[in-house]
Write a protein that holds these residues in place. Sequence first.
Motif, PDB file in Angstrom:
ATOM      1  N   MET A 175       0.975  -1.092   0.134  1.00 21.67           N
ATOM      2  CA  MET A 175       0.169   0.061   0.138  1.00 21.67           C
ATOM      3  C   MET A 175       0.769   1.179  -0.067  1.00 21.67           C
ATOM      4  SD  MET A 175      -1.342   0.198   3.887  1.00 21.67           S
ATOM      5  CE  MET A 175      -2.232   1.656   3.729  1.00 21.67           C
ATOM      6  N   ALA A 176       0.233   2.433  -0.272  1.00 15.14           N
ATOM      7  CA  ALA A 176       0.890   3.535  -0.440  1.00 15.14           C
ATOM      8  C   ALA A 176       1.561   4.087   1.018  1.00 15.14           C
ATOM      9  CB  ALA A 176       0.247   4.731  -1.162  1.00 15.14           C
ATOM     10  N   MET A 177       2.806   4.800   0.840  1.00 15.89           N
ATOM     11  CA  MET A 177       3.158   5.306   2.044  1.00 15.89           C
ATOM     12  C   MET A 177       3.229   6.708   2.244  1.00 15.89           C
ATOM     13  SD  MET A 177       7.128   3.552   2.485  1.00 15.89           S
ATOM     14  CE  MET A 177       7.446   1.949   2.953  1.00 15.89           C
ATOM     15  N   ASP A 178       3.097   7.456   3.241  1.00 16.93           N
ATOM     16  CA  ASP A 178       3.211   8.765   3.308  1.00 16.93           C
ATOM     17  C   ASP A 178       4.656   9.243   3.567  1.00 16.93           C
ATOM     18  OD1 ASP A 178       3.917   8.637   6.042  1.00 16.93           O
ATOM     19  OD2 ASP A 178       1.708   8.656   6.651  1.00 16.93           O
ATOM     20  N   GLN A 179       4.866  10.461   3.312  1.00 16.16           N
ATOM     21  CA  GLN A 179       6.364  10.980   3.386  1.00 16.16           C
ATOM     22  C   GLN A 179       7.004  10.591   4.570  1.00 16.16           C
ATOM     23  OE1 GLN A 179       6.713  14.956   2.121  1.00 16.16           O
ATOM     24  NE2 GLN A 179       8.930  14.818   2.159  1.00 16.16           N
ATOM     25  N   ARG A 180       6.223  10.743   5.703  1.00 10.09           N
ATOM     26  CA  ARG A 180       6.907  10.300   7.121  1.00 10.09           C
ATOM     27  C   ARG A 180       7.430   8.621   7.009  1.00 10.09           C
ATOM     28  NH1 ARG A 180       4.876   8.796  12.502  1.00 10.09           N
ATOM     29  NH2 ARG A 180       6.761   8.837  13.864  1.00 10.09           N
ATOM     30  N   GLU A 181       6.515   7.968   6.515  1.00  9.69           N
ATOM     31  CA  GLU A 181       6.594   6.528   6.605  1.00  9.69           C
ATOM     32  C   GLU A 181       7.851   6.073   5.760  1.00  9.69           C
ATOM     33  OE1 GLU A 181       2.013   5.018   7.312  1.00  9.69           O
ATOM     34  OE2 GLU A 181       2.904   5.211   5.398  1.00  9.69           O
ATOM     35  N   ALA A 182       7.947   6.978   4.428  1.00  5.43           N
ATOM     36  CA  ALA A 182       8.976   6.602   3.574  1.00  5.43           C
ATOM     37  C   ALA A 182      10.455   7.147   3.923  1.00  5.43           C
ATOM     38  CB  ALA A 182       8.722   7.385   2.008  1.00  5.43           C
ATOM     39  N   ASN A 183      10.308   8.277   4.919  1.00  9.02           N
ATOM     40  CA  ASN A 183      11.458   8.671   5.295  1.00  9.02           C
ATOM     41  C   ASN A 183      12.135   7.825   6.448  1.00  9.02           C
ATOM     42  OD1 ASN A 183      13.563  10.826   5.507  1.00  9.02           O
ATOM     43  ND2 ASN A 183      12.538  11.542   7.394  1.00  9.02           N
ATOM     44  N   LEU A 184      11.158   7.302   7.221  1.00 13.74           N
ATOM     45  CA  LEU A 184      11.525   6.227   8.452  1.00 13.74           C
ATOM     46  C   LEU A 184      12.195   5.240   7.905  1.00 13.74           C
ATOM     47  CD1 LEU A 184       8.534   6.796  10.870  1.00 13.74           C
ATOM     48  CD2 LEU A 184      10.908   7.227  11.310  1.00 13.74           C
ATOM     49  N   PHE A 185      11.610   4.490   6.739  1.00 13.41           N
ATOM     50  CA  PHE A 185      11.735   3.304   5.944  1.00 13.41           C
ATOM     51  C   PHE A 185      13.328   3.642   5.346  1.00 13.41           C
ATOM     52  CE2 PHE A 185      11.893   0.598   2.015  1.00 13.41           C
ATOM     53  CZ  PHE A 185      11.889  -0.851   2.801  1.00 13.41           C
ATOM     54  N   PHE A 186      13.592   4.905   4.768  1.00  9.91           N
ATOM     55  CA  PHE A 186      14.907   5.189   4.273  1.00  9.91           C
ATOM     56  C   PHE A 186      16.122   5.155   5.264  1.00  9.91           C
ATOM     57  CE2 PHE A 186      18.102   8.444   3.835  1.00  9.91           C
ATOM     58  CZ  PHE A 186      18.883   7.862   3.041  1.00  9.91           C
ATOM     59  N   GLY A 214       5.742   8.202  -3.051  1.00 10.81           N
ATOM     60  CA  GLY A 214       5.107   9.615  -3.434  1.00 10.81           C
ATOM     61  C   GLY A 214       6.313  10.602  -3.457  1.00 10.81           C
ATOM     62  N   ASP A 215       7.666  10.183  -2.878  1.00 10.04           N
ATOM     63  CA  ASP A 215       8.605  11.289  -2.619  1.00 10.04           C
ATOM     64  C   ASP A 215       9.634  10.459  -3.569  1.00 10.04           C
ATOM     65  OD1 ASP A 215      11.185  12.194  -2.193  1.00 10.04           O
ATOM     66  OD2 ASP A 215      10.080  13.438  -0.394  1.00 10.04           O
ATOM     67  N   GLN A 216       9.941  11.238  -4.894  1.00  9.48           N
ATOM     68  CA  GLN A 216      10.934  10.504  -5.939  1.00  9.48           C
ATOM     69  C   GLN A 216      12.508  10.560  -5.430  1.00  9.48           C
ATOM     70  OE1 GLN A 216       9.698   8.862  -8.447  1.00  9.48           O
ATOM     71  NE2 GLN A 216      11.879   8.272  -8.438  1.00  9.48           N
ATOM     72  N   GLY A 217      12.699  11.532  -4.493  1.00 11.21           N
ATOM     73  CA  GLY A 217      13.948  11.758  -3.988  1.00 11.21           C
ATOM     74  C   GLY A 217      14.424  10.610  -2.633  1.00 11.21           C
ATOM     75  N   ILE A 218      13.285  10.284  -2.025  1.00 14.91           N
ATOM     76  CA  ILE A 218      13.482   9.176  -1.004  1.00 14.91           C
ATOM     77  C   ILE A 218      13.382   7.869  -1.703  1.00 14.91           C
ATOM     78  CG2 ILE A 218      12.440   7.910   0.829  1.00 14.91           C
ATOM     79  CD1 ILE A 218      11.543  10.565   2.000  1.00 14.91           C
ATOM     80  N   THR A 219      12.767   7.546  -2.742  1.00 13.48           N
ATOM     81  CA  THR A 219      12.780   6.462  -3.441  1.00 13.48           C
ATOM     82  C   THR A 219      13.834   6.023  -4.100  1.00 13.48           C
ATOM     83  OG1 THR A 219      10.265   6.960  -4.002  1.00 13.48           O
ATOM     84  CG2 THR A 219      11.468   5.186  -5.188  1.00 13.48           C
ATOM     85  N   THR A 220      14.612   7.010  -4.720  1.00 15.60           N
ATOM     86  CA  THR A 220      15.724   6.891  -5.320  1.00 15.60           C
ATOM     87  C   THR A 220      16.822   6.899  -4.305  1.00 15.60           C
ATOM     88  OG1 THR A 220      15.074   8.722  -7.043  1.00 15.60           O
ATOM     89  CG2 THR A 220      17.648   8.080  -7.027  1.00 15.60           C
TER      90      THR A 220
END
Length: 257
Positions: A175-186, A214-220
């Motif tokens: 499922m989709a992540m919000d920016q905070r979740e993506a940042n914590l995962f990074f 949702g955040d290409q920078g974090i994804t990259t």
Amino acid sequence: MMTSTIHTLQEQFRHLRMAETAEELPVLLRNAEKSSWTYQEFIQEILSYELKRRDEKNVERRLKWAKFPYIKSLDEFNIEEQASLSTRQLNQLKELTWLEQQYNLILLGPPGSGKTHISIGLGLEAIQKGFKVAFSTMGELTHLLKTEEYIRKSQMQIKRIKESDLVIIDDLMYMAMDQREANLFFHLINHLYERSSVILTSNKGPEQWGELMGDQGITTAILDRLLHRVEVIQLNENDSYRIKNRTTIFGKESVQN
């Protein structure tokens, strides 16, 4: 008198932290008398027994640490149903050279294609060879990361994951992540980078992960670390996901070739 002497010996073994031998000592003594073991054979039996039980206890501890949802070995996996993965390749994965070299694995495929089974099977192989393994679904992991600051249990679980040699994250990008979740995962992936190997299972290829984060920078940044040394295995799909300019742990032939 004899019983008293045995109890004394058992206490001495416990004092030397040989608790397993202490418990088994009466049986070992009976076997020694029955089989007329030499002194050397008796010492060998005692030491072999203690080492065997310690190894078994260590495996039990690592299994508890891993928190697998179920136990299924690779021997139970029906490789004949997988056109994209050969027996030879599965055996190469079982050898765990990729883990020793801190390679990552990404297992892609639809639900029911065996991604979780393979990841748990490889986790069990790693545990038998002395590695620490941690298993978590992406949903559980997201919850742990979001509550790490204020829930003691979450802190302990994240610490366990960070200290593992192999981290299995099941059902990534379900499922989709919000920016905070993506940042914590990074930050977690960044910590594991070049410290541990990661197995990810997903029904979506890395090219789709950006949409869900949702955040290409974090994804990259996440992909840079995960795909640095990786083998991508596509299960039950005709179209395979390829990463350009990468080496493969299977030698000249890639999984998808």
